[in-house]
Motif scaffolding. Sequence first.
Motif, PDB file in Angstrom:
ATOM      1  N   ASP A 138       0.827  -1.212   0.000  1.00 29.17           N
ATOM      2  CA  ASP A 138       0.000   0.000   0.000  1.00 29.17           C
ATOM      3  C   ASP A 138       0.864   1.266   0.000  1.00 29.17           C
ATOM      4  OD1 ASP A 138      -2.367  -1.415  -0.086  1.00 29.17           O
ATOM      5  OD2 ASP A 138      -2.624  -1.445   2.091  1.00 29.17           O
ATOM      6  N   GLN A 139       2.024   1.208   0.650  1.00 29.13           N
ATOM      7  CA  GLN A 139       2.935   2.354   0.612  1.00 29.13           C
ATOM      8  C   GLN A 139       3.469   2.575  -0.804  1.00 29.13           C
ATOM      9  OE1 GLN A 139       5.905   1.425   3.547  1.00 29.13           O
ATOM     10  NE2 GLN A 139       4.547   1.852   5.261  1.00 29.13           N
ATOM     11  N   VAL A 140       3.729   1.490  -1.512  1.00 33.29           N
ATOM     12  CA  VAL A 140       4.205   1.614  -2.889  1.00 33.29           C
ATOM     13  C   VAL A 140       3.107   2.204  -3.773  1.00 33.29           C
ATOM     14  CG1 VAL A 140       5.097   0.371  -4.899  1.00 33.29           C
ATOM     15  CG2 VAL A 140       5.830  -0.289  -2.608  1.00 33.29           C
ATOM     16  N   ALA A 198      -3.275  -4.843  -7.450  1.00 32.55           N
ATOM     17  CA  ALA A 198      -3.010  -5.716  -8.596  1.00 32.55           C
ATOM     18  C   ALA A 198      -2.256  -4.960  -9.686  1.00 32.55           C
ATOM     19  CB  ALA A 198      -4.320  -6.281  -9.136  1.00 32.55           C
ATOM     20  N   GLU A 199      -2.647  -3.712  -9.946  1.00 27.90           N
ATOM     21  CA  GLU A 199      -1.960  -2.916 -10.959  1.00 27.90           C
ATOM     22  C   GLU A 199      -0.510  -2.678 -10.575  1.00 27.90           C
ATOM     23  OE1 GLU A 199      -2.344   1.434 -13.232  1.00 27.90           O
ATOM     24  OE2 GLU A 199      -3.849   0.814 -11.750  1.00 27.90           O
ATOM     25  N   THR A 200      -0.270  -2.436  -9.300  1.00 24.79           N
ATOM     26  CA  THR A 200       1.094  -2.189  -8.831  1.00 24.79           C
ATOM     27  C   THR A 200       1.956  -3.427  -8.982  1.00 24.79           C
ATOM     28  OG1 THR A 200       0.314  -0.519  -7.255  1.00 24.79           O
ATOM     29  CG2 THR A 200       2.461  -1.499  -6.826  1.00 24.79           C
ATOM     30  N   VAL A 201       1.444  -4.575  -8.587  1.00 21.76           N
ATOM     31  CA  VAL A 201       2.222  -5.814  -8.700  1.00 21.76           C
ATOM     32  C   VAL A 201       2.503  -6.135 -10.165  1.00 21.76           C
ATOM     33  CG1 VAL A 201       2.209  -8.302  -8.258  1.00 21.76           C
ATOM     34  CG2 VAL A 201       1.401  -6.710  -6.502  1.00 21.76           C
ATOM     35  N   ALA A 202       1.536  -5.910 -11.039  1.00 21.19           N
ATOM     36  CA  ALA A 202       1.756  -6.135 -12.474  1.00 21.19           C
ATOM     37  C   ALA A 202       2.843  -5.213 -13.011  1.00 21.19           C
ATOM     38  CB  ALA A 202       0.453  -5.929 -13.243  1.00 21.19           C
ATOM     39  N   LEU A 203       2.901  -3.987 -12.508  1.00 17.60           N
ATOM     40  CA  LEU A 203       3.936  -3.044 -12.928  1.00 17.60           C
ATOM     41  C   LEU A 203       5.314  -3.478 -12.428  1.00 17.60           C
ATOM     42  CD1 LEU A 203       4.626  -0.249 -14.210  1.00 17.60           C
ATOM     43  CD2 LEU A 203       4.162   0.749 -11.955  1.00 17.60           C
ATOM     44  N   LEU A 204       5.369  -4.027 -11.220  1.00 19.37           N
ATOM     45  CA  LEU A 204       6.640  -4.423 -10.623  1.00 19.37           C
ATOM     46  C   LEU A 204       7.177  -5.749 -11.148  1.00 19.37           C
ATOM     47  CD1 LEU A 204       5.955  -3.599  -6.847  1.00 19.37           C
ATOM     48  CD2 LEU A 204       7.140  -2.174  -8.521  1.00 19.37           C
ATOM     49  N   GLN A 205       6.295  -6.629 -11.568  1.00 17.05           N
ATOM     50  CA  GLN A 205       6.680  -8.004 -11.898  1.00 17.05           C
ATOM     51  C   GLN A 205       7.831  -8.113 -12.909  1.00 17.05           C
ATOM     52  OE1 GLN A 205       6.303 -10.933 -10.811  1.00 17.05           O
ATOM     53  NE2 GLN A 205       6.597 -12.334 -12.519  1.00 17.05           N
ATOM     54  N   PRO A 206       7.804  -7.447 -14.067  1.00 13.71           N
ATOM     55  CA  PRO A 206       8.911  -7.612 -15.024  1.00 13.71           C
ATOM     56  C   PRO A 206      10.261  -7.201 -14.448  1.00 13.71           C
ATOM     57  CG  PRO A 206       7.020  -6.574 -16.076  1.00 13.71           C
ATOM     58  CD  PRO A 206       6.737  -6.579 -14.615  1.00 13.71           C
ATOM     59  N   GLY A 207      10.288  -6.093 -13.736  1.00 14.34           N
ATOM     60  CA  GLY A 207      11.537  -5.646 -13.135  1.00 14.34           C
ATOM     61  C   GLY A 207      12.021  -6.579 -12.058  1.00 14.34           C
ATOM     62  N   PHE A 208      11.093  -7.110 -11.273  1.00 10.36           N
ATOM     63  CA  PHE A 208      11.475  -8.053 -10.219  1.00 10.36           C
ATOM     64  C   PHE A 208      12.130  -9.294 -10.823  1.00 10.36           C
ATOM     65  CE2 PHE A 208      10.499 -11.692  -7.444  1.00 10.36           C
ATOM     66  CZ  PHE A 208      11.079 -11.254  -6.257  1.00 10.36           C
ATOM     67  N   LEU A 285      14.300  -9.646  -1.364  1.00 12.82           N
ATOM     68  CA  LEU A 285      13.968  -8.322  -0.819  1.00 12.82           C
ATOM     69  C   LEU A 285      14.676  -7.229  -1.600  1.00 12.82           C
ATOM     70  CD1 LEU A 285      12.790  -6.412   1.278  1.00 12.82           C
ATOM     71  CD2 LEU A 285      14.709  -6.983   2.787  1.00 12.82           C
ATOM     72  N   LEU A 286      15.942  -7.425  -1.896  1.00  8.86           N
ATOM     73  CA  LEU A 286      16.697  -6.421  -2.637  1.00  8.86           C
ATOM     74  C   LEU A 286      16.107  -6.216  -4.031  1.00  8.86           C
ATOM     75  CD1 LEU A 286      19.090  -4.519  -2.677  1.00  8.86           C
ATOM     76  CD2 LEU A 286      20.548  -6.444  -3.337  1.00  8.86           C
ATOM     77  N   ALA A 287      15.742  -7.318  -4.694  1.00 10.15           N
ATOM     78  CA  ALA A 287      15.127  -7.213  -6.024  1.00 10.15           C
ATOM     79  C   ALA A 287      13.798  -6.470  -5.950  1.00 10.15           C
ATOM     80  CB  ALA A 287      14.924  -8.607  -6.612  1.00 10.15           C
ATOM     81  N   LEU A 288      13.020  -6.709  -4.898  1.00  6.96           N
ATOM     82  CA  LEU A 288      11.738  -6.025  -4.728  1.00  6.96           C
ATOM     83  C   LEU A 288      11.950  -4.524  -4.585  1.00  6.96           C
ATOM     84  CD1 LEU A 288       8.664  -6.061  -4.220  1.00  6.96           C
ATOM     85  CD2 LEU A 288       9.169  -6.402  -1.786  1.00  6.96           C
ATOM     86  N   LEU A 289      12.874  -4.121  -3.729  1.00  7.40           N
ATOM     87  CA  LEU A 289      13.100  -2.693  -3.505  1.00  7.40           C
ATOM     88  C   LEU A 289      13.652  -2.008  -4.754  1.00  7.40           C
ATOM     89  CD1 LEU A 289      14.637  -2.798   0.092  1.00  7.40           C
ATOM     90  CD2 LEU A 289      12.263  -2.374  -0.561  1.00  7.40           C
ATOM     91  N   LEU A 290      14.510  -2.703  -5.475  1.00  7.32           N
ATOM     92  CA  LEU A 290      15.085  -2.110  -6.678  1.00  7.32           C
ATOM     93  C   LEU A 290      14.062  -1.990  -7.806  1.00  7.32           C
ATOM     94  CD1 LEU A 290      18.574  -3.857  -6.688  1.00  7.32           C
ATOM     95  CD2 LEU A 290      18.135  -1.414  -6.369  1.00  7.32           C
ATOM     96  N   CYS A 291      13.191  -2.974  -7.951  1.00  9.73           N
ATOM     97  CA  CYS A 291      12.172  -2.876  -9.008  1.00  9.73           C
ATOM     98  C   CYS A 291      11.150  -1.806  -8.648  1.00  9.73           C
ATOM     99  CB  CYS A 291      11.519  -4.227  -9.293  1.00  9.73           C
ATOM    100  SG  CYS A 291      10.306  -4.808  -8.093  1.00  9.73           S
ATOM    101  N   GLU A 292      10.887  -1.609  -7.353  1.00 11.81           N
ATOM    102  CA  GLU A 292      10.005  -0.515  -6.938  1.00 11.81           C
ATOM    103  C   GLU A 292      10.643   0.828  -7.285  1.00 11.81           C
ATOM    104  OE1 GLU A 292       8.133  -2.938  -3.106  1.00 11.81           O
ATOM    105  OE2 GLU A 292       9.557  -1.305  -2.801  1.00 11.81           O
ATOM    106  N   LEU A 296       9.004   3.637  -9.714  1.00 11.68           N
ATOM    107  CA  LEU A 296       8.781   5.020  -9.292  1.00 11.68           C
ATOM    108  C   LEU A 296       9.444   6.005 -10.251  1.00 11.68           C
ATOM    109  CD1 LEU A 296       9.203   4.546  -5.461  1.00 11.68           C
ATOM    110  CD2 LEU A 296       7.229   5.597  -6.564  1.00 11.68           C
ATOM    111  N   GLU A 297      10.624   5.648 -10.745  1.00  8.57           N
ATOM    112  CA  GLU A 297      11.275   6.509 -11.726  1.00  8.57           C
ATOM    113  C   GLU A 297      10.448   6.592 -13.008  1.00  8.57           C
ATOM    114  OE1 GLU A 297      15.518   6.890 -14.154  1.00  8.57           O
ATOM    115  OE2 GLU A 297      15.100   5.124 -12.923  1.00  8.57           O
ATOM    116  N   GLU A 298       9.868   5.459 -13.413  1.00 10.33           N
ATOM    117  CA  GLU A 298       9.060   5.431 -14.638  1.00 10.33           C
ATOM    118  C   GLU A 298       7.778   6.241 -14.483  1.00 10.33           C
ATOM    119  OE1 GLU A 298       6.411   2.145 -17.092  1.00 10.33           O
ATOM    120  OE2 GLU A 298       8.138   1.465 -15.940  1.00 10.33           O
TER     121      GLU A 298
END
Length: 368
Positions: A138-140, A198-208, A285-292, A296-298
Amino acid sequence: MVVTRLRLRGFRTHERVEVRLGPGLTVVHGRNGIGKTNLVEGLYFGCTARSCRTSNERECVAFDADAARVEVDTVDRHGDEHALSVGFQPGEPKRIRVDDALVERLVDHPARPLVSVFLPDRLELVKGPPALRRAHLDQVVSALWPSRTATRRSYKQALAQRNALLGRVRAGYVGREALAPWDLELGRHALALCADRAETVALLQPGFVQIAAELGLAGAPELRYRPRTKADSPEGFAAELAERLDGDLERGFTGHGPHRDDLALLRDGRELRVYGSQGEQRLGLLALLLCEREALEEVRGAAPLMVLDDVMSELDADRRGLLVARLRRAGQSVITTTDLAHVPGGGEADVVRIAVTEDGVLQEAQAA
């Protein structure tokens, strides 16, 4: 938003410290136990008005101090300078100022930088209870789309109203039919909240997937959002609540809805929380934070400040190089390490280095 300077007064082990941060990579180095983590905690505290290590913020005040104060200077994308300060005295409300004006909250203020932090303690985000991952997700959502913060707030308010009404039904003050309007209201906010997640996780998934593989997480990495509801309309959600009403009345609260959802970090379809080693959980965890950070940059046009405490010790030389290269593509980063050699390129001229000495005094190293 870039942090240019950090000042600590009476914060943890730092009686009086002032350091400059670079617009790109800053490396804090020194042996263990002399205040590197305290320094980056102070940076987080100054950017958010809360600790990233403890819920008992009395621990942030130095033993021989009555209060702690953190000041952060920033520069926004237009070149305008801002001054943030957070004063904390145990037993008293925090005094938060932005450009000398008192504010109630810092998290929502446009003058403060977004910040993401990796600490060894944050492994609880992977292996801890679902509530931690829900709150993080939710913070993301809020960081990506600030206007959507209201969705979660509206859901929590409707949930509280329904829970209060359940108590009245249990006490015999009103009949079960009184719940119907609130079930629909809760369903409306529940579906909106689920859609945001769901939209957020879909956005993060490729980068993760990409970053986890780069960092050496074996197998097929995956982020998976696990909503409790299968409804696609408020009426459908209300029907799910109606099926569970007897249990809700017995417990006295609503047991179904987005407040029970989870975010799973998987490898080959198995949860890292259960089946991953501690090293694999750290990589996840590191991959999660980096893909977030990249998301955010995008979406927002600027990468958040990335704070990485003691991450290099768990990576081999190749992975360290990949991590630093990714961090230096854009945005501001602060890394702590016991050995400057563990940070590839840490000696280059554009890297700001802060040496923590044996007696705890911080000395800013000059660029080579």
